[in-house]
Motif scaffolding. Sequence first.
Motif, PDB file in Angstrom:
ATOM      1  N   ILE A  51      43.760  49.172  43.206  1.00 19.14           N
ATOM      2  CA  ILE A  51      43.338  48.128  44.141  1.00 19.14           C
ATOM      3  C   ILE A  51      42.685  46.995  43.357  1.00 19.14           C
ATOM      4  N   PHE A  52      43.117  45.763  43.625  1.00 20.03           N
ATOM      5  CA  PHE A  52      42.419  44.572  43.158  1.00 20.03           C
ATOM      6  C   PHE A  52      41.500  44.152  44.309  1.00 20.03           C
ATOM      7  N   ILE A  76      40.048  47.499  40.283  1.00 18.12           N
ATOM      8  CA  ILE A  76      39.667  46.371  39.438  1.00 18.12           C
ATOM      9  C   ILE A  76      39.048  45.324  40.357  1.00 18.12           C
ATOM     10  N   VAL A  77      37.778  45.048  40.143  1.00 18.27           N
ATOM     11  CA  VAL A  77      37.083  44.057  40.973  1.00 18.27           C
ATOM     12  C   VAL A  77      37.454  42.659  40.504  1.00 18.27           C
ATOM     13  N   SER A  94      37.184  50.358  37.455  1.00 21.30           N
ATOM     14  CA  SER A  94      37.783  50.368  36.120  1.00 21.30           C
ATOM     15  C   SER A  94      37.432  49.126  35.325  1.00 21.30           C
ATOM     16  N   ASP A  95      37.342  47.978  36.003  1.00 20.31           N
ATOM     17  CA  ASP A  95      36.976  46.742  35.312  1.00 20.31           C
ATOM     18  C   ASP A  95      36.470  45.736  36.333  1.00 20.31           C
ATOM     19  N   TYR A  96      35.831  44.688  35.819  1.00 25.27           N
ATOM     20  CA  TYR A  96      35.163  43.688  36.659  1.00 25.27           C
ATOM     21  C   TYR A  96      35.590  42.317  36.154  1.00 25.27           C
ATOM     22  N   LEU A  97      36.505  41.668  36.876  1.00 18.83           N
ATOM     23  CA  LEU A  97      37.038  40.381  36.460  1.00 18.83           C
ATOM     24  C   LEU A  97      36.334  39.250  37.191  1.00 18.83           C
ATOM     25  N   LEU A  98      35.806  38.306  36.429  1.00 21.89           N
ATOM     26  CA  LEU A  98      35.156  37.148  37.025  1.00 21.89           C
ATOM     27  C   LEU A  98      36.157  36.007  37.201  1.00 21.89           C
ATOM     28  N   LYS A 108      44.075  42.870  29.884  1.00 21.32           N
ATOM     29  CA  LYS A 108      43.155  43.840  29.297  1.00 21.32           C
ATOM     30  C   LYS A 108      42.659  44.822  30.369  1.00 21.32           C
ATOM     31  N   ALA A 109      42.373  44.304  31.550  1.00 19.83           N
ATOM     32  CA  ALA A 109      41.907  45.170  32.641  1.00 19.83           C
ATOM     33  C   ALA A 109      42.993  46.151  33.068  1.00 19.83           C
TER      34      ALA A 109
END
Length: 232
Positions: A51-52, A76-77, A94-98, A108-109
């Motif tokens: 899920i994004f 992935i946020v 799993s990861d936090y994308l700004l 990378k995420a």
Amino acid sequence: MMRYLIIDDEHIAHKIIMEYCEMLPHMKLQKNCYSALEALEYLNTHQVDLIFLDINMPKLKGFEFLKTLSAPPKVIVTTAYSEFAIEGYELNVSDYLLKPFSLERFLKAVNKVMGSNTNLKNASSEENDRATKRIFLRQNKSYIQVEVDTILFIEAAGNYTKIVSKTDTITIREKISDILESLPSDDFIQVHKSFAVAIKYINRIEGNRIHIQDHTIPIGKLYKANLIKILN
């Protein structure tokens, strides 16, 4: 194939994520959800692997939605709010994308999710096996898909990192530490500040040298403890 869901109330966010995912042949969009409530309804009858997730949405916030899931898939946020990063990792995202995030950061995420040791929930075992063994690496202006099982070792070379596999050597402009984050931690071990090796391809260890096929890799003094663990 990794089945993914986008949950975001902004149409432009959907467009960007979809365009990035279209470059990756293993990604398959299941649904565009513009609210967390819409996503909950969909997940009641469907399964996804990733899920994004946006955070700031009307009625039901992203993390509130995530807490309602008893067995959430990988997440992935994607958000413009950096102050919620700690809470996100407490929820095992799993990861936090700004926002706005680049293709490189997005890749990378996704690689981090693909390289995770934890089996992807709600996918068949065959799909899990394939999904966790591929990563995409950027070389110049192209993206190369690499089978993780074929990687022999990784070598830092100045501002670049070389990924040496059974069939090829790929040089990318990225730190060795970032590459290791994308790989299964149980399968690779750092043995020198400039080298990490695939454990299963180690032929023999002699003194301060590791032999993998025709390659000889040095062992750094600070990394000998890592090798002692696998030898024992």
